[in-house]
Motif scaffolding. Structure first.
Motif, mmCIF file in Angstrom:
data_model
loop_
_atom_site.group_PDB
_atom_site.id
_atom_site.type_symbol
_atom_site.label_atom_id
_atom_site.label_comp_id
_atom_site.label_asym_id
_atom_site.label_seq_id
_atom_site.Cartn_x
_atom_site.Cartn_y
_atom_site.Cartn_z
ATOM 1 N N GLU A 71 51.074 110.449 -36.071
ATOM 2 C CA GLU A 71 49.961 111.099 -35.379
ATOM 3 C C GLU A 71 48.623 110.755 -36.044
ATOM 4 O OE1 GLU A 71 50.957 115.204 -35.447
ATOM 5 O OE2 GLU A 71 52.387 115.073 -33.785
ATOM 6 N N LYS A 72 48.594 110.760 -37.372
ATOM 7 C CA LYS A 72 47.351 110.460 -38.086
ATOM 8 C C LYS A 72 46.958 108.993 -37.929
ATOM 9 C CE LYS A 72 47.857 114.154 -41.505
ATOM 10 N NZ LYS A 72 48.105 114.491 -42.941
ATOM 11 N N VAL A 73 47.957 108.103 -37.887
ATOM 12 C CA VAL A 73 47.669 106.682 -37.660
ATOM 13 C C VAL A 73 47.000 106.504 -36.299
ATOM 14 C CG1 VAL A 73 48.737 104.453 -37.131
ATOM 15 C CG2 VAL A 73 49.410 105.698 -39.189
ATOM 16 N N VAL A 74 47.555 107.150 -35.290
ATOM 17 C CA VAL A 74 47.001 107.045 -33.936
ATOM 18 C C VAL A 74 45.589 107.618 -33.870
ATOM 19 C CG1 VAL A 74 47.248 107.945 -31.587
ATOM 20 C CG2 VAL A 74 49.220 106.971 -32.749
ATOM 21 N N GLU A 75 45.334 108.691 -34.629
ATOM 22 C CA GLU A 75 43.996 109.286 -34.658
ATOM 23 C C GLU A 75 42.968 108.309 -35.217
ATOM 24 O OE1 GLU A 75 44.193 112.877 -36.882
ATOM 25 O OE2 GLU A 75 45.402 113.949 -35.386
ATOM 26 N N ILE A 76 43.382 107.504 -36.186
ATOM 27 C CA ILE A 76 42.467 106.545 -36.806
ATOM 28 C C ILE A 76 42.197 105.357 -35.879
ATOM 29 C CG2 ILE A 76 42.238 104.888 -38.721
ATOM 30 C CD1 ILE A 76 43.843 106.883 -40.446
ATOM 31 N N LEU A 77 43.216 104.938 -35.144
ATOM 32 C CA LEU A 77 43.093 103.774 -34.281
ATOM 33 C C LEU A 77 42.348 104.103 -32.987
ATOM 34 C CD1 LEU A 77 46.738 102.380 -34.626
ATOM 35 C CD2 LEU A 77 44.691 101.598 -35.845
ATOM 36 N N SER A 78 41.810 103.075 -32.357
ATOM 37 C CA SER A 78 41.209 103.240 -31.031
ATOM 38 C C SER A 78 42.328 103.432 -30.017
ATOM 39 C CB SER A 78 40.392 101.999 -30.669
ATOM 40 O OG SER A 78 41.260 100.892 -30.434
ATOM 41 N N PRO A 79 42.034 103.899 -28.801
ATOM 42 C CA PRO A 79 43.087 104.072 -27.794
ATOM 43 C C PRO A 79 43.887 102.795 -27.538
ATOM 44 C CG PRO A 79 41.124 105.243 -27.105
ATOM 45 C CD PRO A 79 40.742 104.462 -28.333
ATOM 46 N N VAL A 80 43.202 101.647 -27.437
ATOM 47 C CA VAL A 80 43.914 100.385 -27.209
ATOM 48 C C VAL A 80 44.792 100.045 -28.400
ATOM 49 C CG1 VAL A 80 43.642 97.891 -26.916
ATOM 50 C CG2 VAL A 80 42.178 99.455 -25.637
ATOM 51 N N GLN A 81 44.266 100.204 -29.613
ATOM 52 C CA GLN A 81 45.052 99.926 -30.815
ATOM 53 C C GLN A 81 46.235 100.886 -30.927
ATOM 54 O OE1 GLN A 81 41.791 100.391 -33.589
ATOM 55 N NE2 GLN A 81 41.781 98.199 -34.078
ATOM 56 N N THR A 120 37.909 98.407 -38.279
ATOM 57 C CA THR A 120 36.543 98.577 -38.752
ATOM 58 C C THR A 120 36.577 99.041 -40.205
ATOM 59 O OG1 THR A 120 36.405 100.911 -38.115
ATOM 60 C CG2 THR A 120 35.853 99.268 -36.423
ATOM 61 N N ALA A 121 35.428 98.999 -40.854
ATOM 62 C CA ALA A 121 35.352 99.432 -42.254
ATOM 63 C C ALA A 121 35.784 100.889 -42.381
ATOM 64 C CB ALA A 121 33.930 99.244 -42.778
ATOM 65 N N ASP A 122 35.348 101.736 -41.449
ATOM 66 C CA ASP A 122 35.721 103.149 -41.500
ATOM 67 C C ASP A 122 37.220 103.327 -41.264
ATOM 68 O OD1 ASP A 122 35.006 106.041 -41.530
ATOM 69 O OD2 ASP A 122 35.776 105.954 -39.471
ATOM 70 N N GLN A 123 37.780 102.558 -40.330
ATOM 71 C CA GLN A 123 39.228 102.641 -40.087
ATOM 72 C C GLN A 123 40.008 102.215 -41.315
ATOM 73 O OE1 GLN A 123 39.408 100.149 -36.520
ATOM 74 N NE2 GLN A 123 40.165 101.911 -35.332
ATOM 75 N N ARG A 124 39.563 101.151 -41.989
ATOM 76 C CA ARG A 124 40.257 100.682 -43.195
ATOM 77 C C ARG A 124 40.220 101.748 -44.280
ATOM 78 N NH1 ARG A 124 37.605 95.819 -42.076
ATOM 79 N NH2 ARG A 124 36.070 96.240 -43.715
ATOM 80 N N ARG A 125 39.054 102.371 -44.454
ATOM 81 C CA ARG A 125 38.916 103.408 -45.475
ATOM 82 C C ARG A 125 39.855 104.578 -45.187
ATOM 83 N NH1 ARG A 125 36.820 108.100 -45.485
ATOM 84 N NH2 ARG A 125 35.838 107.799 -43.443
ATOM 85 N N ARG A 126 39.875 105.026 -43.950
ATOM 86 C CA ARG A 126 40.720 106.170 -43.583
ATOM 87 C C ARG A 126 42.207 105.806 -43.669
ATOM 88 N NH1 ARG A 126 38.750 107.941 -37.831
ATOM 89 N NH2 ARG A 126 40.305 109.600 -38.157
ATOM 90 N N MET A 127 42.530 104.564 -43.301
ATOM 91 C CA MET A 127 43.927 104.134 -43.357
ATOM 92 C C MET A 127 44.400 104.034 -44.807
ATOM 93 S SD MET A 127 46.157 103.546 -40.912
ATOM 94 C CE MET A 127 45.265 102.915 -39.473
ATOM 95 N N GLU A 128 43.545 103.513 -45.681
ATOM 96 C CA GLU A 128 43.906 103.401 -47.093
ATOM 97 C C GLU A 128 44.133 104.785 -47.708
ATOM 98 O OE1 GLU A 128 40.661 101.207 -48.653
ATOM 99 O OE2 GLU A 128 41.339 99.271 -47.834
ATOM 100 N N GLU A 129 43.309 105.742 -47.316
ATOM 101 C CA GLU A 129 43.474 107.110 -47.806
ATOM 102 C C GLU A 129 44.796 107.702 -47.309
ATOM 103 O OE1 GLU A 129 41.239 111.453 -47.402
ATOM 104 O OE2 GLU A 129 40.125 109.604 -46.975
ATOM 105 N N LEU A 130 45.120 107.435 -46.051
ATOM 106 C CA LEU A 130 46.370 107.938 -45.480
ATOM 107 C C LEU A 130 47.577 107.284 -46.146
ATOM 108 C CD1 LEU A 130 47.835 109.680 -43.425
ATOM 109 C CD2 LEU A 130 47.524 107.859 -41.725
ATOM 110 N N VAL A 131 47.462 106.003 -46.481
ATOM 111 C CA VAL A 131 48.542 105.309 -47.187
ATOM 112 C C VAL A 131 48.825 106.002 -48.517
ATOM 113 C CG1 VAL A 131 49.178 103.185 -48.408
ATOM 114 C CG2 VAL A 131 48.193 103.043 -46.117
#
Length: 235
Positions: free
Chosen positions: A192-202, A112-123
Motif C-alpha cells: 500500500e505504501k509503495v503504491v502511495e509513493i508511485l504515480s497512478p500509472v506506475q 522523481t527525486a522525492d519518490q526516490r527519497r520516500r522509497m529509500e525511507e520505506l526500504v
C-alpha cells in the motif's frame, strides 16, 4: 481431541482454503488482464480505482488466510495448496515484503527525486520490520526446541500430562498465529505504501509486474509437478 478428528479437521481446513485460493487465482488473472491492457488515455481516477480494486482483492486473500490460520496455523506455515517450487519462495508463509522494492526497480521506470527519497525511507523501515518479525519467529522456534516441555508434561502423569501438552501446543499455536499476522500486515502495508509513493500509472505497472511474477511462479510450480508425475509414471 482424537487423532482421527484432528486429521479430518486439517483436511477440511486445507480443502476449504485451497478451493478459495483456486477461485482467487482465476480472478487474479482477470485483474492482470485489466492491469496490462489499461489504456494510455485512462484518467488518473480510473487507474486509482483499478489499483484500489486489485489491493482489495489481495485483502480478500489475507482475510481468508487469517481464517485458515485460526483453524490450523501450522498448516498455513507449510501450505499444501502451494507447489513445492512455490514454497521455496516463502518467508513466514508468504512473499518477503522487501520483494516489492525489487519489482518497483524493474517495472516502475524513472522515479522523481522525492519518490526516490520516500522509497529509500520505506526500504529502511521495511527491512527493520522484517528483522523484528523474523527475530520473533526465531524466539518462538527456540522456545520449542529448548527444554523437552512435552516430555516433562507426560512425566507429570498421563491425564495431567495430556492437559499440559495441550496447553503447550495451544500456546505455540497462538504465538505462531501472532507472528503470521504481523508478517501479513507488513506485506499488505508495504504494498500500500509503495503504491502511495508511485504515480497512478506506475502503481498499475507495479501491480501488473507483481501479479505476473506470482502467476509465473505458480505456473512453473505446476509444470514441475506435472513433469515429476510423468517421470514417475514411466511415460
Amino acid at each position: 481431541m482424537p487423532l482421527g478428528t484432528s486429521t479430518i479437521n486439517n483436511e477440511s481446513s486445507s480443502n476449504s482454503f485451497e478451493s478459495f485460493f483456486e477461485s482467487w487465482l482465476v480472478h487474479q488473472e482477470h485483474y492482470l488482464d485489466e492491469l496490462l491492457h489499461h489504456s494510455n488515455s485512462s484518467s488518473d481516477s480510473d487507474l486509482i480505482d483499478l489499483v484500489s480494486r486489485v489491493l482489495s482483492h489481495y485483502q480478500q486473500y489475507f482475510d481468508h488466510k487469517s481464517i485458515a490460520a485460526r483453524n490450523n496455523v501450522f498448516l498455513v506455515f507449510s501450505p499444501p495448496w502451494f507447489t513445492p517450487f512455490e514454497r521455496t519462495f516463502l518467508w513466514i508463509a508468504g512473499f518477503k515484503p522487501g520483494l516489492a522494492f525489487r519489482i518497483v526497480a524493474n517495472s516502475a521506470g524513472e522515479l522523481t527525486a522525492d519518490q526516490r527519497r520516500r522509497m529509500e525511507e520505506l526500504v529502511r523501515e521495511t527491512k527493520a520490520a522484517e528483522r523484528e518479525v523474523a527475530e520473533e519467529l526465531a524466539r518462538v522456534q527456540e522456545s520449542v526446541a529448548a527444554p523437552p516441555i512435552l516430555e516433562v508434561a507426560r512425566r507429570e502423569g498421563r491425564k495431567d500430562g495430556e492437559v499440559r501438552e495441550a496447553e503447550v501446543v495451544e500456546g505455540l499455536r497462538r504465538e505462531m498465529e501472532a507472528v503470521l499476522g504481523k508478517a501479513d500486515l507488513l506485506r499488505r502495508k508495504t504494498a500500500e505504501k509503495v503504491v502511495e509513493i508511485l504515480s497512478p500509472v506506475q502503481g498499475v505497472t507495479f501491480l501488473a509486474a507483481a501479479t505476473q511474477l506470482q502467476l509465473r511462479i505458480r505456473m512453473l510450480g505446476l509444470q514441475k509437478e506435472a513433469e515429476i508425475r510423468t517421470a514417475s509414471s514411466g511415460w
